[in-house]
Scaffold this motif. Structure first.
Motif, mmCIF file in Angstrom:
data_model
loop_
_atom_site.group_PDB
_atom_site.id
_atom_site.type_symbol
_atom_site.label_atom_id
_atom_site.label_comp_id
_atom_site.label_asym_id
_atom_site.label_seq_id
_atom_site.Cartn_x
_atom_site.Cartn_y
_atom_site.Cartn_z
ATOM 1 N N PHE A 196 -46.652 47.242 -99.224
ATOM 2 C CA PHE A 196 -46.821 46.070 -100.083
ATOM 3 C C PHE A 196 -47.131 44.832 -99.249
ATOM 4 O O PHE A 196 -48.003 44.023 -99.609
ATOM 5 N N VAL A 197 -46.440 44.668 -98.125
ATOM 6 C CA VAL A 197 -46.677 43.508 -97.258
ATOM 7 C C VAL A 197 -48.104 43.541 -96.698
ATOM 8 O O VAL A 197 -48.790 42.510 -96.651
ATOM 9 N N ILE A 198 -48.560 44.717 -96.280
ATOM 10 C CA ILE A 198 -49.929 44.829 -95.754
ATOM 11 C C ILE A 198 -50.944 44.526 -96.849
ATOM 12 O O ILE A 198 -51.963 43.849 -96.606
ATOM 13 N N ALA A 199 -50.673 44.992 -98.076
ATOM 14 C CA ALA A 199 -51.571 44.683 -99.190
ATOM 15 C C ALA A 199 -51.594 43.179 -99.454
ATOM 16 O O ALA A 199 -52.654 42.589 -99.690
ATOM 17 N N ALA A 200 -50.426 42.549 -99.388
ATOM 18 C CA ALA A 200 -50.358 41.100 -99.578
ATOM 19 C C ALA A 200 -51.126 40.376 -98.481
ATOM 20 O O ALA A 200 -51.784 39.359 -98.726
ATOM 21 N N TRP A 201 -51.052 40.907 -97.247
ATOM 22 C CA TRP A 201 -51.794 40.289 -96.140
ATOM 23 C C TRP A 201 -53.300 40.410 -96.379
ATOM 24 O O TRP A 201 -54.057 39.473 -96.065
ATOM 25 N N LYS A 212 -64.423 43.095 -99.124
ATOM 26 C CA LYS A 212 -64.808 44.464 -99.488
ATOM 27 C C LYS A 212 -63.657 45.204 -100.165
ATOM 28 O O LYS A 212 -63.868 46.074 -101.016
ATOM 29 N N ALA A 213 -62.437 44.839 -99.786
ATOM 30 C CA ALA A 213 -61.257 45.507 -100.344
ATOM 31 C C ALA A 213 -61.085 45.230 -101.831
ATOM 32 O O ALA A 213 -60.410 45.994 -102.530
ATOM 33 N N LYS A 214 -61.693 44.173 -102.348
ATOM 34 C CA LYS A 214 -61.573 43.873 -103.775
ATOM 35 C C LYS A 214 -62.178 44.987 -104.616
ATOM 36 O O LYS A 214 -61.744 45.245 -105.735
ATOM 37 N N ASN A 215 -63.158 45.683 -104.049
ATOM 38 C CA ASN A 215 -63.755 46.835 -104.734
ATOM 39 C C ASN A 215 -63.116 48.144 -104.292
ATOM 40 O O ASN A 215 -62.969 49.069 -105.101
ATOM 41 N N GLU A 216 -62.757 48.226 -103.018
ATOM 42 C CA GLU A 216 -62.127 49.430 -102.482
ATOM 43 C C GLU A 216 -61.047 48.999 -101.497
ATOM 44 O O GLU A 216 -61.339 48.674 -100.347
ATOM 45 N N PRO A 217 -59.777 48.956 -101.942
ATOM 46 C CA PRO A 217 -58.691 48.423 -101.110
ATOM 47 C C PRO A 217 -58.626 49.001 -99.699
ATOM 48 O O PRO A 217 -58.283 48.293 -98.750
ATOM 49 N N LYS A 218 -58.969 50.261 -99.549
ATOM 50 C CA LYS A 218 -58.864 50.926 -98.264
ATOM 51 C C LYS A 218 -59.725 50.264 -97.193
ATOM 52 O O LYS A 218 -59.473 50.408 -95.995
ATOM 53 N N GLN A 219 -60.746 49.513 -97.609
ATOM 54 C CA GLN A 219 -61.658 48.881 -96.654
ATOM 55 C C GLN A 219 -60.917 47.981 -95.658
ATOM 56 O O GLN A 219 -61.291 47.886 -94.505
ATOM 57 N N PHE A 220 -59.854 47.338 -96.118
ATOM 58 C CA PHE A 220 -59.115 46.441 -95.222
ATOM 59 C C PHE A 220 -58.469 47.213 -94.081
ATOM 60 O O PHE A 220 -58.326 46.697 -92.969
ATOM 61 N N LEU A 221 -58.107 48.452 -94.335
ATOM 62 C CA LEU A 221 -57.440 49.274 -93.323
ATOM 63 C C LEU A 221 -58.405 49.799 -92.263
ATOM 64 O O LEU A 221 -57.972 50.441 -91.302
ATOM 65 N N THR A 222 -59.696 49.510 -92.423
ATOM 66 C CA THR A 222 -60.679 49.991 -91.443
ATOM 67 C C THR A 222 -60.814 49.041 -90.248
ATOM 68 O O THR A 222 -61.662 49.270 -89.384
ATOM 69 N N TYR A 275 -51.981 46.744 -103.641
ATOM 70 C CA TYR A 275 -53.106 45.815 -103.616
ATOM 71 C C TYR A 275 -53.593 45.521 -105.033
ATOM 72 O O TYR A 275 -53.755 44.363 -105.428
ATOM 73 N N ARG A 276 -53.829 46.588 -105.805
ATOM 74 C CA ARG A 276 -54.345 46.412 -107.171
ATOM 75 C C ARG A 276 -53.324 45.708 -108.056
ATOM 76 O O ARG A 276 -53.681 44.863 -108.891
ATOM 77 N N SER A 329 -53.868 58.190 -93.257
ATOM 78 C CA SER A 329 -52.600 58.595 -93.872
ATOM 79 C C SER A 329 -52.709 58.450 -95.380
ATOM 80 O O SER A 329 -52.693 57.334 -95.914
ATOM 81 N N ALA A 330 -52.791 59.571 -96.075
ATOM 82 C CA ALA A 330 -52.922 59.535 -97.530
ATOM 83 C C ALA A 330 -51.716 58.857 -98.170
ATOM 84 O O ALA A 330 -51.852 58.106 -99.153
ATOM 85 N N THR A 331 -50.538 59.084 -97.608
ATOM 86 C CA THR A 331 -49.311 58.489 -98.154
ATOM 87 C C THR A 331 -49.364 56.975 -98.076
ATOM 88 O O THR A 331 -49.064 56.272 -99.056
ATOM 89 N N PHE A 332 -49.746 56.459 -96.907
ATOM 90 C CA PHE A 332 -49.787 55.008 -96.758
ATOM 91 C C PHE A 332 -50.902 54.412 -97.605
ATOM 92 O O PHE A 332 -50.694 53.403 -98.287
ATOM 93 N N VAL A 333 -52.076 55.014 -97.580
ATOM 94 C CA VAL A 333 -53.215 54.478 -98.333
ATOM 95 C C VAL A 333 -52.893 54.422 -99.823
ATOM 96 O O VAL A 333 -53.221 53.452 -100.512
ATOM 97 N N GLU A 334 -52.210 55.436 -100.313
ATOM 98 C CA GLU A 334 -51.856 55.462 -101.734
ATOM 99 C C GLU A 334 -50.916 54.311 -102.085
ATOM 100 O O GLU A 334 -51.132 53.579 -103.051
#
Length: 499
Positions: free
Chosen positions: A408-413, A443-453, A475-476, A464-469
């Motif tokens: 949640f904190v990473i999504a908030a960041w 880019k993450a606004k359309n696909e949240p995972k983009q920020f993790l790249t 994020y959403r 990590s599927a667990t973390f990405v999920e």
């Protein structure tokens, strides 16, 4: 009240107003060279050393402060104009102020102005310790691989201009080269930064650089230089114009750059010094054989806690850390993060009352007189979060434990990196990767995972599927419902499971 410029000549005139050095500073020699003379050093290492210098047996342990970078000229000029003196203002929990003039910095050099003078000082046989507060980013390593970053333009400059370096690595290399050529003893490089295993990291990064710059020097450093680990702790917010004005009004001290801090201070040091050391244990420091448990606790709880409060508080429109921890929902979130995700992976902490330590953090964060700015805490988060929060994530993933709150904190960041709080106000984002983070955040606004790249920050965490999920859901949810409502609901969900 008549006011006096802070300098050696005026110490006797203010001695009845605040505590001043009771030792003869002209008799103190600089056995320590410290690089990075910002607020934290002056509230912490220089404070401990000042206390020690009141015993005349320690007169060989004064500090020569080095302003390393171009933008450090202001602090250099201030110290030069004030004979190295400054006022330390401790903001107690009850609002009272304890003021001390600190005198342990007896020399000062501005590296960009005279690189050779800094190299010579570091090579001086009277110098036994070269200590560092160069921030997490100053160690110049790739967060993912742990390798030294030779692509840094400043490193390339140092390799091509060894006698006019710009980084700590260039300076140390040339200083140790002179020590070797002159047949002098080695010394200790003492990191005082918030980097886990900071001594080990300093050693690894320096030797990586030396292998490229002066390979014949490697064996001499390995045999003659020690790199003790340490854990440092004292909340030291940026000095405000109000602090400066209040000091002048109440104590008649005209100090261009006093330092403000909380009453709490801690310094845990590995007792591994090549050429002797001050007896800092006589003034409250703790020498141990293994710093790792203490620094892991501090980085994962205090520093991570600061980042949690900073990111969530920023999105909610708060400007100071005490405001964020004063928000019941955010405070509960932080407590749950510390209890449910950090504590289970800390391991054995012999002699530490962890419950009391965590409670003390909440109290310290809530000191309404400190007013630690959230934009300071959130600055350079790309260097901080991989050190403060991601190790907890990796440990929990390995144990198949909870990562919901950290995700949640990473999504908030990621949402913070868009540059607006939830009230539509612009956020001041100070980060060496700010452009990259903003690009990925968009880019993450359309696909949240983009920020993790952003590999330099997250490595392969996107795999990590667990973390990405967990991250993507958070994020959403934050985008849809706002951070406050999401924090409240997440708190309830976690509390229901722990009852």
């Amino acid at each position: 009240m008549e006011s006096y410029k802070l300098n050696s000549g005026n110490l006797s005139k203010i001695a009845d107003r605040v505590a001043v050095p009771a030792y003869d500073r002209t008799d103190v020699r600089a056995g320590i060279v410290h690089v990075g003379i910002g607020g934290f050093h002056r509230a912490h290492q220089a404070y401990y050393t000042d206390q020690l210098l009141h015993d005349s047996a320690n007169k060989d342990w004064g500090i020569c402060g080095i302003a390393l970078l171009d933008y450090d000229q202001k602090i250099y000029n201030t110290l030069k104009n004030q004979d190295g003196l400054y006022t330390l203002i401790v903001k107690e929990l009850d609002g009272t102020l304890t003021k001390n003039v600190i005198g342990s910095i007896v020399e000062y050099l501005f590296a960009p102005e005279n690189p050779s003078a800094v190299i010579e000082k570091m090579a001086n046989e009277e110098v036994k310790i070269i200590s560092l507060t160069i921030t997490e980013g100053g160690y110049n390593y790739n967060e993912t691989t742990g390798a030294f970053n030779f692509e840094n333009p400043l490193i390339q400059h140092d390799l091509n201009n060894p006698n006019a370096p710009k980084t700590i690595f260039g300076y140390l290399t040339q200083a140790f080269k002179l020590r070797k050529e002159r047949g002098l003893l080695g010394c200790t490089v003492q990191s005082c930064d918030n980097v886990q295993g900071n001594g080990h990291v300093a050693e690894k990064m320096l030797l990586s650089y030396v292998k490229a710059a002066e390979p014949e020097l490697v064996s001499w450093i390995e045999a003659n230089v020690s790199f003790p680990n340490s854990m440092v702790d004292r909340i030291t917010p940026a000095t405000s114009p109000t602090d400066i004005a209040h000091l002048k009004e109440t104590s008649g001290i005209d100090d261009a750059w006093p330092v403000v801090c909380e009453p709490f201070n801690q310094w845990v040091i590995e007792d591994n010094f090549m050429a002797g050391r001050p007896a800092w244990e006589n003034v409250g420091a703790q020498f141990v054989s293994d710093v790792v448990p203490y620094e892991k606790m501090k980085l994962s709880l205090l520093n991570a806690g600061h980042s949690v409060l900073g990111i969530l508080g920023a999105l909610n429109g708060y400007s100071t850390i005490d405001e964020a921890v004063g928000d019941k929902a955010i405070r509960t979130f932080l407590k749950l993060y510390m209890d449910c995700e950090v504590t289970p992976v800390l391991g054995d902490l012999e002699g530490v009352d962890l419950k009391r330590y965590k409670q003390s953090l909440i109290e310290r964060f809530g000191n309404v007189y400190i007013k630690d700015q959230i934009d300071r805490i959130c600055s350079e988060s790309s260097a901080k979060l991989p050190i403060f929060i991601l190790p907890t994530v990796y440990a929990q993933l390995k144990e198949k434990g909870s990562i919901k709150l950290a995700a949640f904190v990473i999504a908030a960041w990621a949402i913070y990196s868009l540059g607006l709080d939830e009230k539509g106000n612009s956020l001041v984002i100070k980060d060496v990767l700010s452009d990259v983070l903003r690009e990925k955040a968009i880019k993450a606004k359309n696909e949240p995972k983009q920020f993790l790249t952003v590999e330099a920050v997250f490595g392969n965490l996107q795999n990590s599927a667990t973390f990405v999920e967990g991250y993507s859901k958070s994020y959403r949810d934050i985008l849809k419902y706002g951070v406050v409502k999401c924090v409240v609901e997440l708190n309830s969900e976690i509390l229901d499971k722990t009852v």
